[in-house]
Structure formats: structure tokens, C-alpha cells
Design an enzyme around this catalytic site. Structure first.
Site, PDB file in Angstrom:
ATOM      1  N   GLU A 164       3.290 -14.401  15.229  1.00  6.19           N
ATOM      2  CA  GLU A 164       2.425 -12.914  15.445  1.00  6.19           C
ATOM      3  C   GLU A 164       3.226 -11.923  14.701  1.00  6.19           C
ATOM      4  OE1 GLU A 164      -0.438 -11.830  17.122  1.00  6.19           O
ATOM      5  OE2 GLU A 164       0.378  -9.996  16.412  1.00  6.19           O
ATOM      6  N   ASP A 186      -5.829 -18.207  14.982  1.00  8.94           N
ATOM      7  CA  ASP A 186      -6.708 -17.618  15.806  1.00  8.94           C
ATOM      8  C   ASP A 186      -6.781 -15.944  15.063  1.00  8.94           C
ATOM      9  OD1 ASP A 186      -8.583 -16.105  17.563  1.00  8.94           O
ATOM     10  OD2 ASP A 186      -7.130 -16.115  19.136  1.00  8.94           O
ATOM     11  N   CYS A 194     -28.451  -0.889  32.303  1.00 10.23           N
ATOM     12  CA  CYS A 194     -27.866   0.441  32.177  1.00 10.23           C
ATOM     13  C   CYS A 194     -28.563   1.484  31.720  1.00 10.23           C
ATOM     14  CB  CYS A 194     -26.321   0.204  31.525  1.00 10.23           C
ATOM     15  SG  CYS A 194     -25.551   1.710  31.158  1.00 10.23           S
ATOM     16  N   GLN A 196      -6.477 -10.416  27.007  1.00  9.25           N
ATOM     17  CA  GLN A 196      -7.902 -10.845  26.989  1.00  9.25           C
ATOM     18  C   GLN A 196      -8.880 -10.116  27.930  1.00  9.25           C
ATOM     19  OE1 GLN A 196      -9.516 -12.438  24.554  1.00  9.25           O
ATOM     20  NE2 GLN A 196      -7.857 -13.519  23.388  1.00  9.25           N
ATOM     21  N   CYS A 250     -23.438  -1.766  24.407  1.00  7.82           N
ATOM     22  CA  CYS A 250     -24.415  -2.920  24.574  1.00  7.82           C
ATOM     23  C   CYS A 250     -25.378  -3.237  23.455  1.00  7.82           C
ATOM     24  CB  CYS A 250     -24.377  -3.171  25.873  1.00  7.82           C
ATOM     25  SG  CYS A 250     -23.245  -3.045  26.981  1.00  7.82           S
ATOM     26  N   TYR A 293      -1.232 -16.450  14.443  1.00  7.99           N
ATOM     27  CA  TYR A 293      -1.850 -15.459  15.063  1.00  7.99           C
ATOM     28  C   TYR A 293      -1.884 -15.309  16.658  1.00  7.99           C
ATOM     29  CZ  TYR A 293      -3.597 -15.511   9.968  1.00  7.99           C
ATOM     30  OH  TYR A 293      -3.782 -15.586   8.884  1.00  7.99           O
ATOM     31  N   CYS A 342     -24.984   4.978  24.606  1.00 10.87           N
ATOM     32  CA  CYS A 342     -23.671   4.334  24.314  1.00 10.87           C
ATOM     33  C   CYS A 342     -23.398   3.659  23.154  1.00 10.87           C
ATOM     34  CB  CYS A 342     -23.032   3.797  25.792  1.00 10.87           C
ATOM     35  SG  CYS A 342     -21.700   2.683  25.816  1.00 10.87           S
ATOM     36  N   CYS A 356     -20.115   1.477  34.303  1.00 13.07           N
ATOM     37  CA  CYS A 356     -20.112   0.760  33.190  1.00 13.07           C
ATOM     38  C   CYS A 356     -20.353  -0.502  33.733  1.00 13.07           C
ATOM     39  CB  CYS A 356     -19.155   0.896  32.149  1.00 13.07           C
ATOM     40  SG  CYS A 356     -19.279  -0.664  31.024  1.00 13.07           S
ATOM     41  N   CYS A 359     -13.095 -14.866  15.621  1.00 10.56           N
ATOM     42  CA  CYS A 359     -14.043 -13.807  15.934  1.00 10.56           C
ATOM     43  C   CYS A 359     -15.072 -13.425  15.007  1.00 10.56           C
ATOM     44  CB  CYS A 359     -13.234 -12.657  16.626  1.00 10.56           C
ATOM     45  SG  CYS A 359     -11.980 -12.034  15.742  1.00 10.56           S
TER      46      CYS A 359
HETATM   47  N1  SAH Z   1      -4.459 -15.710  19.898  1.00 11.61           N
HETATM   48  C1  SAH Z   1      -4.164 -14.616  20.489  1.00 11.61           C
HETATM   49  C2  SAH Z   1      -4.767 -13.308  19.632  1.00 11.61           C
HETATM   50  C3  SAH Z   1      -5.514 -13.642  18.805  1.00 11.61           C
HETATM   51  S1  SAH Z   1      -6.207 -12.032  17.929  1.00 11.61           S
HETATM   52  C4  SAH Z   1      -4.749 -14.519  21.863  1.00 11.61           C
HETATM   53  O1  SAH Z   1      -5.670 -15.522  22.341  1.00 11.61           O
HETATM   54  O2  SAH Z   1      -4.752 -13.670  22.683  1.00 11.61           O
HETATM   55  C5  SAH Z   1      -5.272 -12.028  16.548  1.00 11.61           C
HETATM   56  C6  SAH Z   1      -3.792 -11.779  16.255  1.00 11.61           C
HETATM   57  O3  SAH Z   1      -3.407 -11.803  15.011  1.00 11.61           O
HETATM   58  C7  SAH Z   1      -3.414 -10.281  16.920  1.00 11.61           C
HETATM   59  O4  SAH Z   1      -2.526 -10.240  17.926  1.00 11.61           O
HETATM   60  C8  SAH Z   1      -3.086  -9.605  15.387  1.00 11.61           C
HETATM   61  O5  SAH Z   1      -1.868  -8.629  16.072  1.00 11.61           O
HETATM   62  C9  SAH Z   1      -2.750 -10.732  14.623  1.00 11.61           C
HETATM   63  N2  SAH Z   1      -2.255 -10.653  13.419  1.00 11.61           N
HETATM   64  C10 SAH Z   1      -2.969 -10.046  12.403  1.00 11.61           C
HETATM   65  N3  SAH Z   1      -2.743 -10.320  11.455  1.00 11.61           N
HETATM   66  C11 SAH Z   1      -1.604 -10.986  11.381  1.00 11.61           C
HETATM   67  C12 SAH Z   1      -0.790 -11.895  10.402  1.00 11.61           C
HETATM   68  N4  SAH Z   1      -1.038 -11.551   8.976  1.00 11.61           N
HETATM   69  N5  SAH Z   1       0.106 -12.782  10.845  1.00 11.61           N
HETATM   70  C13 SAH Z   1       0.326 -13.021  12.024  1.00 11.61           C
HETATM   71  N6  SAH Z   1      -0.553 -12.331  13.041  1.00 11.61           N
HETATM   72  C14 SAH Z   1      -1.379 -11.208  12.705  1.00 11.61           C
END
Ligand code: SAH
Length: 492
Positions: free
Chosen positions: A341, A402, A75, A291, A84, A320, A81, A168, A429
Site C-alpha cells: 500500500e 484492489d 429524501c 470501508q 444519490c 493496493y 444534494c 441523510c 471500483c
Molecule cells: N483493499 C483495500 C483498499 C483498496 S482502495 C481495502 O479493501 O480496504 C485502493 C488503495 O490503493 C488505497 O488505499 C490507495 O491508497 C492505494 N493506492 C493507490 N495507488 C497505489 C499504488 N500505486 N500502489 C499501492 N497502493 C496504492
């Protein structure tokens, strides 16, 4: 005495590593230099811009000897930008860099042994399409005074000036065709373009999404006020030809960095588009989280599911859980899944997603993961009826987490350790906070069994990791509660 460096000094350095945000790092007498637009292996001449005691930010003056891993970015806007950070690095080397970053964090922050980490690491899950993998783009719109025309692109790092990008390379090709139709329409119909500085109302952003499996495309125009959209029928007829399945408008009158308004109005087609991750179906609105790389997401979640090793009899927490993607993957192979969540709208989506996939064994809770599981633990810990829901929630077979980049909360880790699931699957992540949390879980009676990195965001420095932990024998569980040390808190 160590040599000291100051602003405007010119040095020659070889780049040895990348920082978290993609700057090349080179060393001169142990003094670290962060240099933008360099890749590991480059030898370059740099000029110090900002000097601190132990490190400096430097400007790349000239690449004297390019790294053998350096490629010319596909790119032409890659440098300006900034989205990347790794485009000048061969894909193979990007994967190696990501794998090494995860391992190094586990060794340095997690305190694990290098040989041990090597022995339990699986190969990184590479992206089959390191370009054009994103299903979503959000383009800011600006008025370019030089050409007297609207432009769409990306903000130049930390500013509000828009760098025009016609195509992009991370998104589908159709996005650039649709953007040129929209820009043409803005120009011909004299649609006002928003500007916070000039206090002008008008169009601010365009959100595009594509369902990769269904081919459906969604367009959402974000305006600062209702009056700015004129002659929408003309736009509808232009976009119909591009097979846009849903066209909507969202009004966001606030001068903030938030892109979308609180709600949206469909002006053509459907309210949502549909896409799949594996065989799970999702209805996606302009406001829902989904996602951005569904192909790699499927691989990552398949790995999480493999690590969870379910037989159909288990009680599983998915902490999460977002819109419940992992929960629903797990639910097909478990007896019961409990998702938590913090965002109520995401839980609304999770419940709807369970319904459209005919999944009845997933239950969702709104709240902070740490508070929800701690409350349930306190209420149910004396419950000894092993057939009751309360007992299963406090004695889960598997806990999947997560969390966002800051990792798990102290109370969340403490409660997980009290609940003593047989297995913990940690999807992360940010490998720095992952390493911190794994150390705590291992000190609390768990053993790290497997690690697998996944390249969801090729060309960028980001990397996802999934890890598996096993519970050690009961006797090892003596623990009073988790408190991050001052050093560990740095990662929060
Ligand atoms: N597992 C999900 C998203 C993971 S991203 C997937 O695969 O799509 C992390 C997530 O945690 C987000 O949605 C965010 O809103 C949430 N989050 C952040 N802090 C949190 C907390 N203290 N308790 C519960 N969820 C939380």
C-alpha cells in the site's frame, strides 16, 4: 446532412442510459443529450444548455411520460444534494443498471464476447439495506444568515454553499440526533462558524462514525484553530447521553478541500471505536480509512476469498491493500500474505489490525505496488530455493489487486504477468479500467473465469466488481511488457 443543435433548443428525448456521474442520456438523431434528474425510460422535454459537436448538456423542462422504473425519492433533498444520483430509480432497476454497466464495459473496452461475459457472470450482490448502510458522515458546518443559525449538510455540487440536510437517509438515524445536539450547542454557546470567504475562524466540519456491530459512535469536531471550542464539558455531557464512545477535536487551519487536520485530540472517551467485518476486528480512529459499508464489504471480500480458493498452503500478494482488510481475510486461509500500500499510515493500521486479530502470516510493505513487486522480482528472480521467502514472493499462487479508480499501473500488470500466479483476483471500483486491465492480462496468458458485481453504494452510480482469472498453460506466456495504447491511456 445531420441536424445540428444549439443552445436553448427544446427537444423531446427518451432517456436510454446513465453517464458515469448519473446524468440521464437520451439521443436525438444520434446526438447525445446529458440530462440531470432523469432516469432510464423517462420521455422528457429538455432545453440545451451547452452544445458541443457530438453531445450537449440539457436541462430537464418536463417529464412528459415518466419511466415505469421512476419512484419518488425518499429524501426530499435528493435532487439538490447530488450524492444519490439514482434515488429516483427503483432499487431493482439500480441493480440491473449496475450489472449491465459492468458487462457493457467488459464487452466494449475489454473486447470480450457478450455470450462469454453472460456465461461467466454471477448475479450482483444486492445490498440488504439500500438505505442507512453508511457508517460514516462528514458534515460541513455553515452559518445561515437567513435563519441566523448554524446548519449542517452537504455542499451543493462544486460549490461551498451548504445545503442543510437534517437526516441523510444513507447514514444511521442516530447521526441526525447527534447533529441536532451539536448545532444546538453551537448556537447556544455562540461557537464561531468557519468561513473561508469571510475569513472567519471556527468550527468547519463534524465527522461521525458508527461501529455497526458494536454500536459505538465516534464524533470528531474539526476546527480551524484551537481557541474556537468553548465549554466543551457541556457538549460532553450532552453527547454522553447519546452513548458517544469517543469525542475528539482535530485542528485544520488550511483553506483547502481537505476535511481533517493532521492529527486529533480525544476530549472524551476512547481514542478509537471498534468494528468488525466478519470476525475480523478493527480499531478505527477519526483519521483511519475504513470501508463505509461494512456489511457489503464482507460479501465482496467473501467473494474475493472464494475466488482465491485457498487451501492453507498458498503464498498470496494483496496489492493496493489499504488497511489490510482483504489481506487479513486471506491470511486466515493462506500460508503467507504480502500486502502493499502506498500510504504509510494505512500500513501502520494494517500491521496493528494483524496484531489485534492474532494474524502472524501477513507481511506489509509501504510503496507503490508496481515498484515494490518489480523490485522484489528483479532481486529474487534468480532465487531457485523453493522454500525461501524470496522464491515464494516471486512465484505466488494467487495475486489479489484492489486498485483505485485508475486501475493497475502498466508495470504492475507486467510484473504480475512475469510472476505467473495460478489465479488473479481483481477487485475493482471502476469497470472501465477493470476491462482495460483484464484485456491485457488475458492477452498475457490468463483466462477470465468469473465476474461478480457488488452493490456497495446503493442510490449512487458506483459499483464494485470482483473477477477471477486463471493462468493458461505455460506455453502461452510470451510477453515483453505492458504498454497501454493511447486509447487505453485515456482511462488512466
Ligand atoms: N483493499 C483495500 C483498499 C483498496 S482502495 C481495502 O479493501 O480496504 C485502493 C488503495 O490503493 C488505497 O488505499 C490507495 O491508497 C492505494 N493506492 C493507490 N495507488 C497505489 C499504488 N500505486 N500502489 C499501492 N497502493 C496504492
Amino acid at each position: 446532412m445531420e441536424k445540428t443543435y444549439k443552445k436553448d433548443d427544446i427537444l423531446t428525448v427518451t432517456i436510454e442510459d446513465f453517464s458515469e456521474d448519473g446524468l440521464g442520456i437520451g439521443k436525438a438523431d444520434g446526438y447525445a443529450l446529458f440530462v440531470k434528474d432523469t432516469v432510464v425510460g423517462d420521455t422528457c422535454r429538455v432545453k440545451i444548455m451547452k452544445a458541443k459537436k457530438n453531445y450537449a448538456f440539457a436541462h430537464l423542462e418536463e417529464v412528459i411520460k415518466p419511466s415505469s422504473f421512476r419512484i419518488s425519492p425518499s429524501c426530499e433533498k435528493a435532487k439538490a444534494c447530488g450524492g444519490c444520483q439514482l434515488q429516483a430509480l427503483s432499487y431493482e432497476k439500480q441493480l440491473e443498471f449496475k450489472e449491465t454497466r459492468v458487462k457493457n464495459n467488459l464487452i466494449r473496452i475489454g473486447g470480450f464476447d457478450k455470450e462469454f461475459i453472460d456465461s461467466i457472470s454471477e448475479p450482483i450482490l444486492a445490498n440488504d439495506n439500500p438505505f442507512r448502510y453508511r457508517n460514516k458522515a462528514q458534515y460541513p458546518i455553515a452559518w445561515d444568515k437567513k435563519t441566523n443559525a448554524p446548519i449542517a449538510g452537504f455542499y451543493a455540487g462544486h460549490t461551498h454553499s451548504v445545503i442543510p440536510v437534517k437526516d441523510c437517509l444513507l447514514g444511521p438515524e442516530e447521526f441526525s440526533e447527534i447533529m441536532s445536539i451539536i448545532l444546538g450547542f453551537i448556537k447556544s454557546e455562540k461557537i464561531p462558524v468557519y468561513s473561508a470567504e469571510e475569513k472567519r475562524k471556527g468550527i468547519r466540519h463534524v465527522l461521525l462514525r458508527k461501529g455497526f456491530t458494536t454500536g459505538e459512535i465516534m464524533v470528531c469536531l474539526v476546527f480551524s484553530d484551537e481557541s474556537a471550542l468553548k465549554d466543551k464539558d457541556k457538549l460532553i455531557s450532552l453527547l454522553k447521553e447519546k452513548k458517544v464512545a469517543s469525542l475528539s477535536v482535530s485542528i485544520n487551519p488550511h483553506d483547502t478541500n481537505v476535511i481533517m487536520g493532521d492529527n486529533y485530540k480525544t476530549i472524551y472517551g476512547k481514542d478509537t471505536i471498534t468494528d468488525y467485518i466478519g470476525d475480523l476486528k478493527f480499531n478505527i480512529s477519526p483519521l483511519s480509512f475504513f470501508q463505509v459499508n461494512p456489511t457489503q464489504t464482507k460479501k465482496l471480500y467473501a467473494k474475493a476469498l472464494e475466488y482465491a480458493s485457498l487451501s492453507g498452503e498458498e503464498a498470496v500478494w494483496d496489492l493496493y491493500c489499504g488497511i489490510g482488510t482483504i489481506s487479513l481475510f486471506l491470511a486466515k486461509d493462506a500460508k503467507k500474505v504480502y500486502g502493499v500500500e502506498i500510504i504509510p499510515e494505512a500500513i501502520d493500521d494494517a500491521r496493528e489490525n494483524a496484531q489485534i486479530n492474532d494474524i502472524e502470516n501477513a507481511e506489509f510493505f509501504v510503496g507503490k505496488a508496481e515498484e515494490v513487486i518489480d523490485r522484489i522480482w528483479s532481486e529474487q528472480k534468480e532465487n531457485h530455493d523453493s522454500n525461501s521467502d524470496g522464491y515464494k514472493m516471486t512465484h505466488p499462487d494467487v495475486i489479489v489487486v484492489d486498485p483505485p479508480r485508475k486501475g493497475c499501473d502498466e508495470l504492475c500488470l507486467s510484473t504480475m504477468l512475469k510472476m505467473q500466479p495460478d489465479r488473479i483476483v481483481y477487485v475493482s471500483c471502476d469497470s472501465a479500467t477493470l476491462a482495460r486491465d483484464l484485456k491485457i492480462l488475458c492477452e498475457g496468458g490468463y483466462e477470465l473465469k468469473k465476474i461478480c458485481a457488488c452493490d456497495m453504494f446503493s442510490q449512487s452510480v458506483h459499483v464494485e466488481t470482483v473477477t477471477l482469472l486463471f493462468k493458461l498453460s505455460e506455453a502461452k506466456h510470451h510477453f515483453e511488457g505492458v504498454r497501454f495504447t493511447k486509447k487505453e491511456k485515456r482511462y488512466v
